[in-house]
Design a protein around this motif. Structure first.
Motif, PDB file in Angstrom:
ATOM      1  N   LEU A 183       0.828  -1.203   0.000  1.00  0.00           N
ATOM      2  CA  LEU A 183       0.000   0.000   0.000  1.00  0.00           C
ATOM      3  C   LEU A 183       0.865   1.257   0.000  1.00  0.00           C
ATOM      4  CD1 LEU A 183      -2.841  -1.055   2.473  1.00  0.00           C
ATOM      5  CD2 LEU A 183      -2.986  -0.825  -0.013  1.00  0.00           C
ATOM      6  N   ASP A 184       1.945   1.241   0.788  1.00  0.00           N
ATOM      7  CA  ASP A 184       2.864   2.398   0.786  1.00  0.00           C
ATOM      8  C   ASP A 184       3.414   2.632  -0.608  1.00  0.00           C
ATOM      9  OD1 ASP A 184       2.441   2.787   3.452  1.00  0.00           O
ATOM     10  OD2 ASP A 184       4.262   1.725   4.095  1.00  0.00           O
ATOM     11  N   VAL A 217      -6.079   3.852  -5.049  1.00  0.00           N
ATOM     12  CA  VAL A 217      -5.461   2.529  -4.916  1.00  0.00           C
ATOM     13  C   VAL A 217      -6.577   1.550  -4.579  1.00  0.00           C
ATOM     14  CG1 VAL A 217      -3.838   1.079  -3.639  1.00  0.00           C
ATOM     15  CG2 VAL A 217      -3.253   3.465  -4.150  1.00  0.00           C
ATOM     16  N   THR A 218      -6.616   0.427  -5.280  1.00  0.00           N
ATOM     17  CA  THR A 218      -7.657  -0.580  -5.064  1.00  0.00           C
ATOM     18  C   THR A 218      -7.020  -1.883  -4.590  1.00  0.00           C
ATOM     19  OG1 THR A 218      -9.004   0.391  -6.818  1.00  0.00           O
ATOM     20  CG2 THR A 218      -9.555  -1.850  -6.106  1.00  0.00           C
ATOM     21  N   VAL A 219      -7.586  -2.423  -3.503  1.00  0.00           N
ATOM     22  CA  VAL A 219      -7.132  -3.719  -2.977  1.00  0.00           C
ATOM     23  C   VAL A 219      -8.270  -4.706  -3.160  1.00  0.00           C
ATOM     24  CG1 VAL A 219      -6.287  -5.003  -0.978  1.00  0.00           C
ATOM     25  CG2 VAL A 219      -5.664  -2.588  -1.280  1.00  0.00           C
ATOM     26  N   ARG A 257      -4.763  -8.506  -4.709  1.00  0.00           N
ATOM     27  CA  ARG A 257      -4.250  -7.659  -5.797  1.00  0.00           C
ATOM     28  C   ARG A 257      -4.301  -6.207  -5.342  1.00  0.00           C
ATOM     29  NH1 ARG A 257      -7.422 -11.577  -8.409  1.00  0.00           N
ATOM     30  NH2 ARG A 257      -6.235 -12.880  -9.875  1.00  0.00           N
ATOM     31  N   VAL A 258      -3.170  -5.535  -5.451  1.00  0.00           N
ATOM     32  CA  VAL A 258      -3.063  -4.117  -5.107  1.00  0.00           C
ATOM     33  C   VAL A 258      -2.745  -3.363  -6.393  1.00  0.00           C
ATOM     34  CG1 VAL A 258      -1.885  -2.383  -3.721  1.00  0.00           C
ATOM     35  CG2 VAL A 258      -2.271  -4.681  -2.780  1.00  0.00           C
ATOM     36  N   ALA A 259      -3.690  -2.531  -6.850  1.00  0.00           N
ATOM     37  CA  ALA A 259      -3.537  -1.816  -8.114  1.00  0.00           C
ATOM     38  C   ALA A 259      -3.600  -0.313  -7.868  1.00  0.00           C
ATOM     39  CB  ALA A 259      -4.623  -2.244  -9.091  1.00  0.00           C
ATOM     40  N   ASP A 260      -2.800   0.418  -8.640  1.00  0.00           N
ATOM     41  CA  ASP A 260      -2.831   1.891  -8.567  1.00  0.00           C
ATOM     42  C   ASP A 260      -2.993   2.430  -9.978  1.00  0.00           C
ATOM     43  OD1 ASP A 260      -0.131   2.592  -9.801  1.00  0.00           O
ATOM     44  OD2 ASP A 260       0.523   1.295  -8.150  1.00  0.00           O
ATOM     45  N   ALA A 285       4.667  -8.662 -10.131  1.00  0.00           N
ATOM     46  CA  ALA A 285       4.230  -7.338 -10.596  1.00  0.00           C
ATOM     47  C   ALA A 285       3.696  -7.453 -12.014  1.00  0.00           C
ATOM     48  CB  ALA A 285       5.385  -6.348 -10.535  1.00  0.00           C
ATOM     49  N   HIS A 286       2.584  -6.754 -12.289  1.00  0.00           N
ATOM     50  CA  HIS A 286       1.963  -6.767 -13.611  1.00  0.00           C
ATOM     51  C   HIS A 286       1.492  -5.342 -13.936  1.00  0.00           C
ATOM     52  CE1 HIS A 286       1.838 -11.177 -13.265  1.00  0.00           C
ATOM     53  NE2 HIS A 286       1.407 -10.969 -12.020  1.00  0.00           N
ATOM     54  N   ALA A 287       0.864  -5.242 -15.069  1.00  0.00           N
ATOM     55  CA  ALA A 287       0.259  -3.961 -15.469  1.00  0.00           C
ATOM     56  C   ALA A 287      -1.208  -3.948 -15.039  1.00  0.00           C
ATOM     57  CB  ALA A 287       0.375  -3.765 -16.980  1.00  0.00           C
ATOM     58  N   ALA A 288      -1.638  -2.859 -14.391  1.00  0.00           N
ATOM     59  CA  ALA A 288      -3.021  -2.748 -13.919  1.00  0.00           C
ATOM     60  C   ALA A 288      -3.931  -2.348 -15.075  1.00  0.00           C
ATOM     61  CB  ALA A 288      -3.119  -1.722 -12.798  1.00  0.00           C
TER      62      ALA A 288
END
Length: 473
Positions: free
Chosen positions: A376-377, A387-389, A402-405, A456-459
């Motif tokens: 998240l940081d 930011v979506t979790v 999944r943590v996406a920004d 790590a991937h592309a959101a």
């Protein structure tokens, strides 16, 4: 002496020699017993033949005084009746043992061809014949012929003469050939055994020396590596495919892993020292200025540097524990509840539960919370607005977070490098805005320790998407 027999080469030579010695002794005894048994069987056959030759004459009615007995040197013969009286002996026989009757002088008994009371009977009585008996047994004994005593194998056979009386024939066969053969074989074995053992010991010594030569090369190289502390060196690998070659390859793999670990530790210490130097220097400067000019004290900056230093020390301590192999606890952790707990107080973070109730995993709640906090940081640091979790399941095997920004995202070429320690892609940004480059490294190490993965991937929104997979409890 202790050093010599303490080597593998000496022990292998000694063991091989002892095994061969035991085998040779057993084989030698077996050979001698077999040879003795075969020669004794031949003597029995010879004695049986001599006994049958005499019994056939007796059964045919030949008078005892006219019996054609074998030569006493080869086959001494003694004929006795049921009362133990000697009826006939081989010429020159002076003494005999092993037959049960020691006398060698004929008692002068009646002729088996005619009874004394029937000398005037008609020709019908002259046509009567005796009967041959079987060989009843064998025994060892001695016979003295012309002053020379020797050992013989005696056969005992019965026969019935023409008068119907049963007599016993003892016929012997010399054991001299048997004894000579056994003595010769024993002499050959006694002489050959030490020579053969010496050859076995010498060959084993040379073969083990050649076989262990690569091991000595490995040991010597390892000793030099230890003395020089140069972990870039490698031990020689033989061109064979045996255990020694595998040992050399495993040793080189261990050296490579050790070199990588030491180099990683050195980089870690250097990077940690570098990262610690900045907040410490800043804090010292502020304290020195405050000491000289109390009115210029930047209390907020000092507190910020202290907090940053505290966080960095906590990160380094956690990494040290992870590197030491600390195993996570087996507590059941609700990932949805944990994600909401970590997102509390963060204005731009939204937590979504995909598929109803939150999945549970087994592990350390504190360490998994640290993973989510670091993700998240990192996402807040690079997000533009949100930011979506998302917490859900992947079948019945894994829980997925999944943590996406909606930030700039991570270039594909750097999606693995960002998980290395002290790596920050934006080298131009200030240290105050960025972290020390340990957050993602810690997150991946904790995920791996829990049996999971972090990638790590592309959101979909164009930013970065970090996917944490953990096995369900």
């Amino acid at each position: 002496m202790r050093r010599v027999f303490g080597s593998v080469r000496a022990r292998a030579t000694l063991a091989a020699t002892l095994v061969v010695a035991v085998a040779l002794v057993a084989a030698g005894v077996a050979v001698l017993l077999s040879l003795r048994g075969n020669l004794e069987s031949r003597a029995d056959s010879e004695a049986d033949g001599a006994a049958r030759q005499v019994t056939s004459q007796i059964a045919a009615g030949t008078p005892y005084a006219d019996l054609d007995l074998p030569d006493a040197d080869d086959n001494p013969v003694q004929v006795v009746d049921e009362d133990g009286r000697v009826l006939a002996v081989s010429e020159g026989l002076e003494a005999i043992t092993g037959t049960g009757v020691s006398a060698v002088t004929p008692a002068g008994g009646p002729s088996p061809g005619r009874d004394d009371d029937e000398e005037d009977r008609d020709d019908e009585s002259d046509s009567r014949r005796g009967e041959l008996g079987e060989v009843d047994g064998h025994a060892n004994g001695t016979a003295t012929v012309d002053g020379e005593r020797a050992e013989y194998r005696f056969a005992e056979a019965e026969a019935t003469d023409s008068r119907g009386e049963t007599v016993v024939v003892h016929a012997g066969a010399s054991l001299e050939a048997q004894q000579d053969a056994v003595r010769t074989a024993a002499t050959v074995l006694l002489i050959g055994f030490p020579v053969l053992l010496g050859v076995v010991a010498g060959v084993t010594w040379l073969v083990t020396r050649r076989a262990l030569r690569p091991v000595e090369g490995i040991r010597r190289e390892m000793a030099e590596i230890t003395a020089s502390e140069d972990l870039s060196r490698r031990v020689p690998e033989p061109g064979t495919h045996d255990e020694v070659a595998r040992l050399a390859r495993t040793t080189n793999e261990t050296l490579a892993a050790l070199e990588t670990s030491v180099e990683r530790q050195r980089r870690f210490v250097a990077d940690a020292s570098h990262e610690l130097r900045s907040p410490i220097a800043s804090l010292r400067t502020q304290l020195e200025v405050a000491a000289a000019h109390p009115g210029l004290l930047d209390l907020d900056g000092a507190v910020e540097d202290t907090v940053r230093l505290q966080r960095l020390a906590a990160d380094l301590l956690l990494l040290a524990r992870l590197d030491a192999g600390e195993r996570p606890a087996g507590t059941r952790v609700d990932l949805v509840a944990l994600a909401r707990e970590e997102a509390a107080g963060r204005d731009r973070v939204t937590v979504e539960a995909d598929g109803g109730g939150g999945p549970e995993v087994a592990g350390s709640r504190g360490q998994l919370g640290r993973v989510l906090a670091n993700l998240l940081d990192n996402a807040e640091r690079h997000a533009r607005s949100s930011v979506t979790v998302t917490v859900g399941r992947d079948g019945d095997r894994a829980a997925v977070v999944r943590v996406a920004d909606d930030g700039a995202g991570v270039p594909e070429a750097d999606r693995e490098r960002i998980f290395e320690r002290f790596v920050r892609l934006d080298d131009a940004r200030s240290r105050d805005e960025g972290g020390a480059g340990l957050g993602l490294a810690i997150a991946r190490d904790v995920a791996v320790r829990h049996g999971g993965t972090l990638t790590a991937h592309a959101a979909p929104t164009g930013g970065a998407l970090f996917e944490l997979r953990l096995p369900l409890a």
